[in-house]
Design an enzyme around this catalytic site. Structure first.
Site, PDB file in Angstrom:
ATOM      1  N   HIS A  14       0.889  -1.417   0.138  1.00 11.95           N
ATOM      2  CA  HIS A  14       0.067  -0.002  -0.023  1.00 11.95           C
ATOM      3  C   HIS A  14       0.923   1.236   0.211  1.00 11.95           C
ATOM      4  O   HIS A  14       1.939   1.017   0.591  1.00 11.95           O
ATOM      5  CB  HIS A  14      -0.914  -0.064   1.355  1.00 11.95           C
ATOM      6  CG  HIS A  14      -1.803  -0.900   1.710  1.00 11.95           C
ATOM      7  ND1 HIS A  14      -1.354  -2.112   2.364  1.00 11.95           N
ATOM      8  CD2 HIS A  14      -3.147  -1.056   1.482  1.00 11.95           C
ATOM      9  CE1 HIS A  14      -2.374  -2.985   2.447  1.00 11.95           C
ATOM     10  NE2 HIS A  14      -3.350  -2.345   1.965  1.00 11.95           N
ATOM     11  N   ASP A  66       2.234   1.946   3.356  1.00 10.22           N
ATOM     12  CA  ASP A  66       3.170   1.090   4.084  1.00 10.22           C
ATOM     13  C   ASP A  66       4.767   1.367   3.839  1.00 10.22           C
ATOM     14  O   ASP A  66       5.378   1.454   4.769  1.00 10.22           O
ATOM     15  CB  ASP A  66       2.996  -0.508   3.455  1.00 10.22           C
ATOM     16  CG  ASP A  66       1.598  -0.790   3.262  1.00 10.22           C
ATOM     17  OD1 ASP A  66       0.970  -0.526   4.269  1.00 10.22           O
ATOM     18  OD2 ASP A  66       1.464  -1.567   2.458  1.00 10.22           O
TER      19      ASP A  66
HETATM   20  C1  XUL Z   1      -7.256  -6.648   4.610  1.00  6.93           C
HETATM   21  C2  XUL Z   1      -6.475  -6.962   3.332  1.00  6.93           C
HETATM   22  C3  XUL Z   1      -5.965  -5.940   2.634  1.00  6.93           C
HETATM   23  C4  XUL Z   1      -5.870  -6.000   1.299  1.00  6.93           C
HETATM   24  C5  XUL Z   1      -4.909  -4.950   0.549  1.00  6.93           C
HETATM   25  O1  XUL Z   1      -8.097  -7.682   5.144  1.00  6.93           O
HETATM   26  O2  XUL Z   1      -6.794  -8.021   2.699  1.00  6.93           O
HETATM   27  O3  XUL Z   1      -4.487  -6.167   3.225  1.00  6.93           O
HETATM   28  O4  XUL Z   1      -5.045  -7.211   0.992  1.00  6.93           O
HETATM   29  O5  XUL Z   1      -5.577  -3.561   0.866  1.00  6.93           O
END
Ligand code: XUL
Ligand code: CO
Length: 441
Positions: free
Chosen positions: A105, A108
Site C-alpha cells: 500500500h 506502508d
Molecule cells: C485486509 C486485506 C488488505 C488487502 C490490501 O483484510 O486483505 O490487506 O489485501 O488492501
C-alpha cells in the site's frame, strides 16, 4: 536516526531447496523453484509475493496489548529516511527468501504527510529506492494499492464516504498510487474495500454509496488508459471487518456489482482465504465462482483459525487447503498477472526477525506441496473422470438437447411421458472421493 544497515539478516544464507528429508528450518523441503511440473517451473506456477504491510510494518499488536515485534533496523521515527532504509531491509529479506514478487500500500512504504502534496512527495522519495532495489535484485511488483482505511478521514469510508471531500482525497490518493505502481512496473493494482461498507443502515444511503464506489472505479479505469498502465485491476472481496457489512462481501457480490456498473471487463478478483471463510465459504468455493466468470486474477494466500472468528491472517500450512487452491489454479490454466501473495502475518508471540523467514518458508513449502499433490491428482485422472462421468447424462440425448437450448418444456414432457420416469440416481461417493484425495496427501 536509522543506522545505515549493511545487513539486517547477516546470519541468514539464501534459502535453498534441500528436499523433504532436510531438518534445516531455514531450507525449503518442497519448494524447488526450477523443478518442472506440468510443463512449467514451480517458480512460474506459484509466483510468490511478500506483502510489505504485514511483513515490514505490522507491530504485532492486538486489541489487548502493544506491539511485540523486534525490528532492530527501525529507528522509531516515521521519517522518510527510516522508510528508505526499511526498503533495503525488505529487499534483503525477499532476496534471501527467493520471493520473485512483493505488494504494497502507498502508506506502508512511505509516511503520510500533513498534506496530500507532502504525502505524494514522501511516496516519490521512497519509490525511488524501491525502484533501485527492484533493479538490483530483479524482484518485481505484483501489485500496488492505496490505503484508504487507516487515516481518521476515512472513518466513514473513502469512495463511499458521506463527505464528498473525502471521495476527492481518496481519488487523488488512488491516482498517485496508480502512477507509482505504473512507474515500478507493477503487474496489477488492487482495490480492497477498506471501510467501503456500513456500520448501521440508519445513517446510510446504500444505493448512493454504491454508485459512488462505481464512480471511483470508473475514474480509475479512465486514468489507467490515460497513463497507459497495462496492469490488471483487481477487486478483493471481504464480508466484514472493519465494517459490519463490506460492500465487496464475496466473489458473487463483487461480480454482480461489477456487472451492474459495467466494470466487469476491467477487473478480475483477488481472493483471500481468510476473507472467504469469514464470508462462510471455502476458498475453493470462491475460486470456483470466479473461474466460472473468467475472473480469477490473483490470491492473497493465508488462513484463519477455526476457533477464532476474525481475520487472523495466518500463514497457510494446511496441505488440504493449498491442494484445493492449486487444483483451482491449474484448472484455470495458471496465473497470468496474479500470484500467490502472502497477505499473512506472524503471530504476536513470534516477534523475532527470524520468525518472518520461518513463516514464509512454511507458506511457500505448503503451496509447493499443494502444487505437487494437485498435479499428481490430475495425472492420476480418477477425480476428473468421476466428475465427467457424473454428468454424462448431459452428453447425449435429452441432456444434450437441453444444454444446447434445443429443448422446450413440451419436448421435456414428451420425452418423460414416453419414458415414464427419470433414470435412477447414482451415489455422490463423497467418502470415496475424500479417501481418494487422501491417497495423495
Ligand atoms: C485486509 C486485506 C488488505 C488487502 C490490501 O483484510 O486483505 O490487506 O489485501 O488492501
Ligand atoms: Co488481502
Amino acid at each position: 536516526m536509522a543506522k545505515a544497515v549493511k545487513s539486517a539478516f547477516a546470519k541468514v544464507k539464501p534459502i535453498a531447496y534441500e528436499g523433504p528429508d532436510s531438518k534445516n528450518p531455514l531450507a525449503f523441503k518442497h519448494y524447488n523453484p526450477e523443478e518442472i511440473i506440468e510443463g512449467k517451473s514451480m517458480e512460474d506456477h506459484l509466483r510468490f509475493s511478500v506483502v510489505y504491510w504485514h511483513t515490514f510494518r505490522n507491530p504485532l499488536s492486538d486489541p489487548f496489548g502493544a506491539g511485540t515485534a523486534l525490528r532492530p533496523w527501525e529507528d522509531g521515527t516515521d521519517s522518510v529516511r527510516n522508510a528508505q532504509n526499511r526498503v533495503k531491509v525488505a529487499f534483503e529479506f525477499m532476496e534471501k527468501l527467493g520471493a520473485p514478487y512483493y505488494a504494497f500500500h502507498d502508506r506502508d512504504v512511505a509516511p503520510e504527510g500533513a498534506t496530500l502534496k507532502q504525502s505524494n512527495r514522501n511516496l516519490d522519495l521512497v519509490a525511488k529506492v524501491l525502484d533501485e532495489e527492484q533493479e538490483r535484485t530483479g524482484i518485481k511488483l505484483l501489485w500496488g494499492t492505496a490505503n484508504l482505511f487507516s487515516h481518521p478521514r476515512y472513518a466513514h469510508g473513502a469512495a463511499t464516504s458521506c463527505n464528498a471531500d473525502v471521495f476527492a482525497y481518496a481519488a487523488s490518493q488512488v491516482k498517485k498510487a496508480m502512477e507509482v505502481t505504473h512507474e515500478l512496473g507493477g503487474e496489477g493494482y488492487t482495490f480492497w474495500g477498506g471501510r467501503e461498507g456500513y456500520a448501521t443502515l440508519y445513517n446510510t444511503d446504500m444505493k448512493r454509496e454504491l454508485d459512488h464506489l462505481a464512480r471511483l472505479l470508473h475514474m480509475a479505469v479512465d486514468y489507467k488508459k490515460k497513463i497507459g498502465f497495462k496492469g490488471q485491476f483487481y477487486i478483493e472481496p471481504k464480508p466484514k471487518e472493519p465494517t459490519k457489512h463490506q460492500y465487496d462481501s464475496d466473489a458473487a457480490a463483487c461480480l454482480n456489482f461489477l456487472r451492474e456498473y459495467d466494470l466487469l471487463e476491467h477487473f478480475k478478483l483477488n481472493l483471500e482465504t481468510n476473507h472467504a471463510t469469514l464470508a462462510g465459504h471455502t476458498m475453493a468455493h470462491e475460486m470456483d465462482v470466479s473461474i466460472g466468470a473468467n475472473a480469477l486474477g490473483s490470491i492473497d494466500a493465508n488462513t484463519g483459525d477455526a476457533l477464532l472468528g476474525w481475520d487472523t491472517d495466518q500463514f497457510p500450512t494446511d496441505f488440504y487447503l493449498t491442494t484445493q487452491c492449486m487444483l483451482a489454479i491449474l484448472k484455470m490454466g495458471g496465473f497470468t498477472t496474479g500470484g500467490v501473495n502472502f497477505d499473512a502475518k506472524v503471530r504476536r508471540e513470534s516477534f523475532e526477525p527470524i520468525d518472518l523467514f520461518h513463516a514464509h518458508i512454511g507458506g511457500m513449502d505448503a503451496f509447493a506441496r499443494g502444487l505437487r499433490i494437485a498435479a499428481a491428482i490430475r495425472e492420476d485422472g480418477r477425480l476428473e473422470e468421476f466428475v465427467k462421468d457424473r454428468y454424462s447424462s448431459w452428453d447425449e440425448g435429452i441432456g444434450a438437447k437441453i444444454e444446447s437450448g434445443k429443448a422446450s418444456f413440451d419436448d421435456c414432457e414428451k420425452y418423460m411421458l414416453k419414458k415414464g420416469n427419470a433414470a435412477k440416481n447414482t451415489s455422490g461417493r463423497q467418502e470415496y472421493l475424500e479417501n481418494l484425495i487422501n491417497e495423495f496427501i
